[in-house]
Structures are given as C-alpha cells and as structure tokens.
Design a protein around this motif. Structure first.
Motif, PDB file in Angstrom:
ATOM      1  N   CYS B  23      30.557  23.193  39.731  1.00  0.00           N
ATOM      2  CA  CYS B  23      30.839  24.126  38.638  1.00  0.00           C
ATOM      3  C   CYS B  23      29.519  24.690  38.130  1.00  0.00           C
ATOM      4  O   CYS B  23      28.451  24.240  38.518  1.00  0.00           O
ATOM      5  N   GLY B  24      29.600  25.663  37.235  1.00  0.00           N
ATOM      6  CA  GLY B  24      28.396  26.350  36.773  1.00  0.00           C
ATOM      7  C   GLY B  24      27.735  25.706  35.570  1.00  0.00           C
ATOM      8  O   GLY B  24      26.822  26.286  34.985  1.00  0.00           O
ATOM      9  N   CYS B  25      28.157  24.513  35.182  1.00  0.00           N
ATOM     10  CA  CYS B  25      27.528  23.856  34.039  1.00  0.00           C
ATOM     11  C   CYS B  25      26.069  23.530  34.360  1.00  0.00           C
ATOM     12  O   CYS B  25      25.737  23.225  35.502  1.00  0.00           O
ATOM     13  N   SER B  26      25.239  23.568  33.321  1.00  0.00           N
ATOM     14  CA  SER B  26      23.817  23.305  33.503  1.00  0.00           C
ATOM     15  C   SER B  26      23.583  21.842  33.889  1.00  0.00           C
ATOM     16  O   SER B  26      24.254  20.939  33.396  1.00  0.00           O
ATOM     17  N   SER B  27      22.599  21.633  34.756  1.00  0.00           N
ATOM     18  CA  SER B  27      22.266  20.251  35.135  1.00  0.00           C
ATOM     19  C   SER B  27      21.032  19.767  34.382  1.00  0.00           C
ATOM     20  O   SER B  27      20.425  18.771  34.750  1.00  0.00           O
ATOM     21  N   GLU B  28      20.679  20.460  33.324  1.00  0.00           N
ATOM     22  CA  GLU B  28      19.521  20.112  32.504  1.00  0.00           C
ATOM     23  C   GLU B  28      19.663  18.693  31.944  1.00  0.00           C
ATOM     24  O   GLU B  28      20.752  18.256  31.593  1.00  0.00           O
ATOM     25  N   PHE B  29      18.529  18.007  31.834  1.00  0.00           N
ATOM     26  CA  PHE B  29      18.540  16.628  31.327  1.00  0.00           C
ATOM     27  C   PHE B  29      18.351  16.632  29.813  1.00  0.00           C
ATOM     28  O   PHE B  29      17.678  17.487  29.262  1.00  0.00           O
ATOM     29  N   GLY B  30      18.962  15.677  29.160  1.00  0.00           N
ATOM     30  CA  GLY B  30      18.643  15.429  27.763  1.00  0.00           C
ATOM     31  C   GLY B  30      19.365  16.286  26.739  1.00  0.00           C
ATOM     32  O   GLY B  30      18.966  16.335  25.579  1.00  0.00           O
ATOM     33  N   ALA B  31      20.429  16.979  27.155  1.00  0.00           N
ATOM     34  CA  ALA B  31      21.175  17.793  26.187  1.00  0.00           C
ATOM     35  C   ALA B  31      22.038  16.897  25.294  1.00  0.00           C
ATOM     36  O   ALA B  31      22.278  15.727  25.604  1.00  0.00           O
ATOM     37  N   GLU B  32      22.498  17.439  24.197  1.00  0.00           N
ATOM     38  CA  GLU B  32      23.408  16.698  23.309  1.00  0.00           C
ATOM     39  C   GLU B  32      24.664  16.321  24.100  1.00  0.00           C
ATOM     40  O   GLU B  32      25.085  17.062  24.985  1.00  0.00           O
ATOM     41  N   PRO B  33      25.281  15.174  23.776  1.00  0.00           N
ATOM     42  CA  PRO B  33      26.438  14.705  24.548  1.00  0.00           C
ATOM     43  C   PRO B  33      27.547  15.756  24.677  1.00  0.00           C
ATOM     44  O   PRO B  33      27.850  16.464  23.708  1.00  0.00           O
ATOM     45  N   ASN B  34      28.096  15.855  25.870  1.00  0.00           N
ATOM     46  CA  ASN B  34      29.251  16.703  26.158  1.00  0.00           C
ATOM     47  C   ASN B  34      29.058  18.174  25.787  1.00  0.00           C
ATOM     48  O   ASN B  34      29.979  18.831  25.306  1.00  0.00           O
ATOM     49  N   THR B  35      27.846  18.675  26.030  1.00  0.00           N
ATOM     50  CA  THR B  35      27.591  20.101  25.805  1.00  0.00           C
ATOM     51  C   THR B  35      27.436  20.861  27.119  1.00  0.00           C
ATOM     52  O   THR B  35      27.388  22.076  27.127  1.00  0.00           O
ATOM     53  N   HIS B  36      27.325  20.124  28.254  1.00  0.00           N
ATOM     54  CA  HIS B  36      27.268  20.786  29.554  1.00  0.00           C
ATOM     55  C   HIS B  36      28.485  20.376  30.366  1.00  0.00           C
ATOM     56  O   HIS B  36      28.368  19.701  31.388  1.00  0.00           O
ATOM     57  N   VAL B  37      29.634  20.746  29.878  1.00  0.00           N
ATOM     58  CA  VAL B  37      30.873  20.337  30.546  1.00  0.00           C
ATOM     59  C   VAL B  37      31.877  21.491  30.554  1.00  0.00           C
ATOM     60  O   VAL B  37      31.786  22.399  29.735  1.00  0.00           O
ATOM     61  N   CYS B  38      32.793  21.414  31.515  1.00  0.00           N
ATOM     62  CA  CYS B  38      33.817  22.462  31.648  1.00  0.00           C
ATOM     63  C   CYS B  38      35.054  21.825  32.269  1.00  0.00           C
ATOM     64  O   CYS B  38      35.037  20.654  32.633  1.00  0.00           O
ATOM     65  N   PRO B  39      36.136  22.573  32.412  1.00  0.00           N
ATOM     66  CA  PRO B  39      37.353  21.984  32.994  1.00  0.00           C
ATOM     67  C   PRO B  39      37.135  21.338  34.360  1.00  0.00           C
ATOM     68  O   PRO B  39      37.784  20.335  34.688  1.00  0.00           O
ATOM     69  N   VAL B  40      36.196  21.864  35.176  1.00  0.00           N
ATOM     70  CA  VAL B  40      35.999  21.296  36.516  1.00  0.00           C
ATOM     71  C   VAL B  40      35.358  19.911  36.427  1.00  0.00           C
ATOM     72  O   VAL B  40      35.878  18.925  36.963  1.00  0.00           O
ATOM     73  N   CYS B  41      34.228  19.807  35.699  1.00  0.00           N
ATOM     74  CA  CYS B  41      33.521  18.520  35.697  1.00  0.00           C
ATOM     75  C   CYS B  41      34.166  17.523  34.736  1.00  0.00           C
ATOM     76  O   CYS B  41      33.804  16.345  34.733  1.00  0.00           O
ATOM     77  N   LEU B  42      35.123  17.988  33.939  1.00  0.00           N
ATOM     78  CA  LEU B  42      35.886  17.042  33.115  1.00  0.00           C
ATOM     79  C   LEU B  42      37.167  16.622  33.830  1.00  0.00           C
ATOM     80  O   LEU B  42      37.927  15.811  33.323  1.00  0.00           O
TER      81      LEU B  42
END
Ligand SMILES: [Zn+2]
Lengths: 101, 481
Positions: B23-42
C-alpha cells in the motif's frame, strides 16, 4: 516451514483445522463438516486420475503477471478514523489483552 | 568431551523504500502510533494489496550481490497464524517460489575466508509493534506492511563468532547494495537463530533450539554463546535438549524458553489470491546484474592490488562505502595512494567522528587531498604545515596551493637561511648545547625544535637535522680542542 498437513492425508482433520482457525465447533458440527469436506476432497481427488507428472501446479487462475505500484507515498487514514473501529484503545493503539511471551 | 556447534540464521531486513510493501502508506520510522495506516495494511475486508516495484527490485539486487539464482517465476503466499501484531491473521510472505535461491556470504575466520551458503531470500510484509502497559498491551500498525526481506542461511555456521562475522559481512553487502539503511536502533535488521550442538564424531545434528527476535548483532553473539554452553551442560549432565523457541533476556544474559505456541508451525501456506506472480525476464536480471555495485570484499582486494596499500588499510577504507569511494577518487589523482590512505585513516576519520560529519559532504575534495599529498611529497611544505593545511581544507575547503601561499607555509630549504636559524638557536640555548656536548644526545632534539620554532615551522626538518649535526660536530671539536 511445515508442509501443508492436508496434502499428505486423505481426510481433513476438521477438529484440528477448526482449532487452528479458532473456530469453536460442537461435536455434531464437526461430524457434519467432516462429512461435507470428505465429499469435497473426494471430488477434487478425481484430478489424480490424470497423468500430471509434467504439469506445474496452478497458483493463479488468471494469466496476469507483474502488477506493480511505484514506490510513492499516499495518505492513509487519520488516527481518529482508525481508532473509531477499535473495540478498545490505549494511547492511540489497539488495546489487546496483555501479551506474554 | 568435545562438541561441535551448528548455527543457522534467518535475518529479517527492512528494505529502504518510501512506501509499504502493498500500500502507499509511508514506511518512515518513529511516527506517532497508527498514523501510517490504511485499509490495506490494517487488513480491512476487501482491501486489495498491490506490490511495490522497488521492494521487488531491491530484493533481486540483494540476491545478485550474493550470487543467488533469481527465480524467473516467483509468487506470494499467505502464512496463517494468530498474533495481536498481525492485522489480517495471515502474513503475506513467500513459500515455495521465493525471489532468490542460493548464494553465499564470505566471512573472515582465523585469517582465512569461509563461505557461508545462503538457502534463499524471500520478500514479506512486516507486522505491527506491541507496547506493553500495566495490565494490557497496545498495538501500533505503522510498521505493519513495511517490506521485509528474509535472508536464510544454511546451517553452516560453527560458532557464535562466525555468526557475528556473517552478520557484519551481510550488513556491509546490504549497505553497498543500497537496499537497506541497516539501522539497528530502528530495528531494520532482526535475527532468528537456530542452534544445536553434537559430540564430535556424531554425524547427525543435535536437537536444535530457536532464539527469536534478536535485534542487535551483539545480542546474537551473546545469546548464542550462552545457548551453546547451556546445551553442552545439559547434555553433559545427562539431560535432553527440547526443540523449542527461546528468547534472549538482555538484562539477565540468559535464554528463556517461550511459552510454546500450540501448532505454531502449521502455517498452512497457500498462494495469495489477491496478488499475481512476479515474472522477471533474463534481460531484466542481466540489466540489474550489469549495474551492481562492487562487493566490499572485491573492492578491498582490488585496493591492495591497484593502489598498493596494505591489507589493513584496505579493510579500514572499505568498511564504509562512502569512505572507500572518497579514497578511490583521491588515489586516482595521486601518485602516492598510501599517503592518501594515511590522511583518511587518521585525520579525516578522526575529524569526521569528532564533528559528526559524513564524508559525502566534507568540504575537502578528493582532488584537494591529492594536491596536499603532492605538496608534501614535493617537499614544498613539511608535515607540520601539511596538518595545518588539512585542517583549513577540512573546515573551509579550497585549493591547498592557495592556502600554502596565503599562510606563507612554503618550506624553507635554503641552507643559508637555515644556518642562520641554527646559529641563533645555538646562541640562545647554551644549556642544551652544553648538555649535548656532555653526551646527552637528546639535547640535539631540543635545539632542532627551537630551530623549527624560529622558522615558524617552515624549515625543512631533514635539512635542519643535517646542518645541525654538522654544526654540533664543530662545537664538539672546539670543546675537545
Ligand atoms: Zn497502508
């Protein structure tokens, strides 16, 4: 990496598979599904009547290959949206029973 | 009784990509919990994964770097198990058609080279992260779906130290290939290790245990050291090794059996129906092959051969790909690669680490360093002045010739001028002269220092040494008269 248990046996062990899938079945349900699944397996096994020595197992029924996306970031869901689906939350995380390793 | 150790490693490496695997969610490290998520990776029902082209490419590049065969037909499979950090209750992984098969990593062992065979490299998605609170746990799915490459070695590693060397060599290759940042603090590299011991002379392997989720190389080394001793002691005291999964407790320095998960290993893999196969043509593989970066080991050997620098220098320089690149650029412009190597290994690396800088962005260019070496070799400046020029180049950059001129550092090699300095030093330091004449050879060193001082560091030290020796000889004759 364990092999598929079902590939080597004729019968599906319904109680075992149900346990793996966290399905809680009554004895009667197990007997019902056992009968139904035995029929399905017997039907699929008809394929063994053919000589398939030189046939690769089919993993995909469509002929499409290589469907990629480019490595580009797209916005996902907001944390409020995400958490609105959670039965319980803790610090913007999905709350689950304590995990013990 | 003597025991043999057998170790196999599964190394999970986060690939360097902008977005997640499917999916297109960012793979950046250290973001606030559950801010790089979408229907695919959830794992929402109905959400469809689409493969990240870059992740597949980087996995193939890794395979080519270690000599794997690239499967022209590869596919993804579902690996089913239940765990809170798994949103879908299955992980998309690869089972029987991984992207890469075979290959090897060379490691340094007791002065020789040992080749450790690699079984396979496959691509999968990472899982979420658990946080433990007082009475509950929390799950953050930012990491879920980040592309993860699993590199599986054959059980050919025969000591904890070899396992450590393997990890170092592998990390160096991954960095050279540019496929992962290998940032251990951010959990980019995580290892599962298998370990067994058997008595010497016994053919079949002993029962193995698995230690999961080691996220430092030191952790792997220490956990294995402990586990080998534990297994040997268990066998020696008549006990049996249980095939089990253990975890390493850093604080107490022991491995502990994990609560065994029932049926944990029946993953019921089957082809992922939501993804189509990956077909890589011969041409595509050859194209990637022809653009591969050089392996660190080859580069090291080449540096010794091509630039005539010692093995030790080559190892230090090639430890970091950017340092190696810098050296090579400067060495190509110089007739004295060893001097280039000396500058980099001493002043450069020291200043870089002191000032926390990266060699890729330093002010001193490779050609400036080569110029500095030439000024020294041509005896235009002496080594003291060279250090001064290096410091200026490091801070501000520029042309060494210009700096030498501006600072008036050109070495004085005019014997007339030097003689004057020496005469003055002798006149100013009667005590040192007396000491020397009474047999204290070291006193000459002090006088030489004074001469250098009088010349403000610019006198040619070799010339000063020679002339001073003559002068002192004369003084001696005078004294013995
Ligand atoms: Zn996503």
């Amino acid at each position: 990496m364990a092999d598929l248990k079902m590939t080597s046996v004729d019968k599906i062990d319904v109680a075992y598979v149900a346990h793996l899938a966290r399905l809680f079945l009554t004895d009667e349900e197990i007997r019902t599904f056992q009968g139904q699944l035995d029929h399905v397996v017997a039907y699929v096994k008809k394929i063994n009547e053919l000589d398939l020595k030189n046939v690769e197992p089919t993993s995909h029924a469509v002929m499409v290959q290589n469907v990629f996306r480019e490595d580009v970031v797209k916005p996902g869901l907001s944390v409020e949206q995400v958490m609105s689906n959670a039965p319980a939350t803790i610090s913007d995380q999905f709350q689950v029973p304590k995990i013990v390793e | 009784m003597k025991y043999l150790t057998t170790i196999g490693l599964e190394v999970h490496v986060q690939l360097r990509t902008q977005s997640k695997m499917f999916c297109g969610c960012s793979s950046e490290f250290g973001a606030e919990p559950n801010t790089h998520v979408c229907p695919v990776c959830l794992g929402y029902p109905g959400a469809m994964p689409v493969m990240n082209r870059e992740a597949v490419r980087k996995t193939i590049i890794t395979g080519l770097m270690i000599g794997s065969k690239i499967n022209e037909f590869s596919k993804f499979d579902r690996k089913s198990y239940f765990y809170p950090d798994m949103p879908k209750n299955y992980q998309i992984s690869q089972y029987d058609k991984p992207l890469c098969v075979g290959g090897s990593v060379d490691i340094d062992v007791d002065g020789g080279i040992k080749r450790v065979a690699v079984t396979r490299i496959h691509l999968e998605e990472d899982v979420g992260k658990n946080m433990h609170f007082q009475n509950t746990s929390g799950v953050d799915f930012n990491r879920a779906g980040i592309p993860l490459m699993e590199i599986v070695s054959e059980p050919e590693i025969s000591s904890p130290e070899e396992a450590f060397a393997y990890l170092l060599a592998l990390k160096q290759i991954l960095l050279y290939a540019g496929v992962s940042d290998c940032n251990l603090e951010e959990g980019n590299v995580r290892c599962d290790v298998n370990c067994s011991v058997r008595q010497e002379g016994q053919n079949e392997f002993g029962t193995k245990t698995e230690i999961k989720n080691l996220n430092t190389f030191k952790g792997v080394l220490n956990a294995l050291k402990y586990e080998v001793v534990r297994q040997v002691e268990t066998l020696e005291s008549g006990g049996n090794i249980c095939q089990e999964t253990r975890r390493w407790d850093v604080d107490t320095g022991v491995t502990i059996a994990m609560r065994s998960k029932e049926y944990a290993h029946d993953y019921r893999y089957f082809p992922e129906p939501d993804l189509v196969p990956v077909v890589t043509t011969r041409e595509q593989i050859e194209e990637l092959q022809s653009n591969l970066p050089e392996l660190p080991r080859y580069r090291r050997e080449r540096f010794v051969k091509e630039y005539g620098i010692p093995e030790y220098d080559a190892a230090v320089l090639t430890a970091d790909m950017s340092v190696a690149g810098y050296f090579e650029q400067a060495a190509k412009l110089s007739s004295n690669p060893k001097a280039i190597s000396n500058w980099i290994m001493t002043e450069m690396l020291r200043l870089l680490s002191e000032k926390e800088l990266d060699i890729r962005t330093v002010m001193i260019t490779p050609s400036a360093l080569a110029g500095l070496v030439k000024l020294t070799d041509d005896k235009v400046i002496n080594s003291n002045s060279a250090k001064e020029v290096f410091a200026v180049l490091f801070d501000k950059g520029g042309d060494p010739n210009q700096i030498v001129k501006e600072k008036g550092l050109i070495q004085v090699s005019d014997s007339g001028a030097i003689e004057k300095f020496i005469e003055q030093a002798i006149a100013d330091n009667p005590k040192s002269v007396a000491d020397y004449l009474s047999g204290k050879e070291v006193a000459a060193k002090h006088i030489l220092g004074q001469v250098m001082k009088l010349s403000r560091g610019k006198a040619n030290p070799q010339l000063v040494g020679a002339i001073l020796e003559e002068k002192l000889k004369v003084e001696k004759q005078k004294k013995n008269g």
